[in-house]
Design an enzyme around this catalytic site. Structure first.
Site, PDB file in Angstrom:
ATOM      1  N   ASN A 295     -16.592  11.467  64.708  1.00 51.53           N
ATOM      2  CA  ASN A 295     -15.361  10.841  64.209  1.00 51.53           C
ATOM      3  C   ASN A 295     -14.089  11.446  64.798  1.00 51.53           C
ATOM      4  O   ASN A 295     -12.988  11.048  64.431  1.00 51.53           O
ATOM      5  CB  ASN A 295     -15.318  10.870  62.681  1.00 51.53           C
ATOM      6  CG  ASN A 295     -15.305  12.272  62.125  1.00 51.53           C
ATOM      7  OD1 ASN A 295     -15.556  13.233  62.846  1.00 51.53           O
ATOM      8  ND2 ASN A 295     -15.045  12.406  60.838  1.00 51.53           N
ATOM      9  N   CYS A 296     -14.213  12.373  65.729  1.00 48.47           N
ATOM     10  CA  CYS A 296     -13.059  12.986  66.396  1.00 48.47           C
ATOM     11  C   CYS A 296     -12.441  11.977  67.368  1.00 48.47           C
ATOM     12  O   CYS A 296     -13.151  11.356  68.173  1.00 48.47           O
ATOM     13  CB  CYS A 296     -13.516  14.231  67.145  1.00 48.47           C
ATOM     14  SG  CYS A 296     -12.292  14.940  68.254  1.00 48.47           S
ATOM     15  N   ASP A 297     -11.127  11.795  67.310  1.00 48.12           N
ATOM     16  CA  ASP A 297     -10.450  10.835  68.174  1.00 48.12           C
ATOM     17  C   ASP A 297     -10.660  11.138  69.661  1.00 48.12           C
ATOM     18  O   ASP A 297     -10.857  10.223  70.462  1.00 48.12           O
ATOM     19  CB  ASP A 297      -8.948  10.782  67.864  1.00 48.12           C
ATOM     20  CG  ASP A 297      -8.660  10.101  66.533  1.00 48.12           C
ATOM     21  OD1 ASP A 297      -9.535   9.353  66.032  1.00 48.12           O
ATOM     22  OD2 ASP A 297      -7.559  10.322  65.991  1.00 48.12           O
TER      23      ASP A 297
ATOM     24  N   LYS B  56     -14.104  10.067  70.590  1.00 46.46           N
ATOM     25  CA  LYS B  56     -14.166   8.604  70.667  1.00 46.46           C
ATOM     26  C   LYS B  56     -13.576   8.112  71.985  1.00 46.46           C
ATOM     27  O   LYS B  56     -14.148   7.237  72.648  1.00 46.46           O
ATOM     28  CB  LYS B  56     -13.412   7.974  69.498  1.00 46.46           C
ATOM     29  CG  LYS B  56     -14.125   8.103  68.171  1.00 46.46           C
ATOM     30  CD  LYS B  56     -13.267   7.502  67.071  1.00 46.46           C
ATOM     31  CE  LYS B  56     -13.868   7.695  65.700  1.00 46.46           C
ATOM     32  NZ  LYS B  56     -13.014   7.153  64.632  1.00 46.46           N
TER      33      LYS B  56
END
Length: 117
Positions: A10-12, A15
């Site tokens: 879920n880390c930008d 991603k």
């Protein structure tokens, strides 16, 4: 070339990395720190390749929440111990190619194009 991405799903930044690799047709395996952890030998190899200072994420909330004793006098050994205890302290993503011959930390498109395309 074998590529392995290390990070948290879920880390930008992770991603963005996965999206960029997919868009460029680059196959990879993903290692989730939260589920699979990190081991000392891997962290030491990365510290040798790019420096522990690059690898340690001092900007995130996990680092800010550490007590002052934990933050004081950080050297390579202490940084690796902290990253083993708190995998969120490892800057993301880390990309490793062909058994550690190249280690990239953080997403930088220009650097990645040169290294991976």
């Amino acid at each position: 070339m074998t590529i392995r991405i290390y990070g948290i799903p879920n880390c930008d930044s992770v991603k963005k990395t996965r999206k960029w690799l997919d868009a460029n047709g680059i196959a990879y395996a993903f290692h989730d720190y939260k589920k699979e952890g990190a081991d000392r030998a891997t962290l030491e190899r990365w510290a040798d390749a790019c420096g522990w200072e690059t690898l340690l994420n001092r900007r995130g909330t996990t680092f800010r929440k550490l007590d002052e004793d934990a933050k004081a006098g950080i050297d390579r050994a202490k940084a690796i111990d902290l990253m083993l205890q708190h995998t969120s302290l490892i800057k993301r993503p880390v990309v490793e190619t062909d058994e550690g011959d190249r280690v990239l930390v953080g997403f930088a498109e220009g650097e990645w194009k040169d290294a991976l395309c």
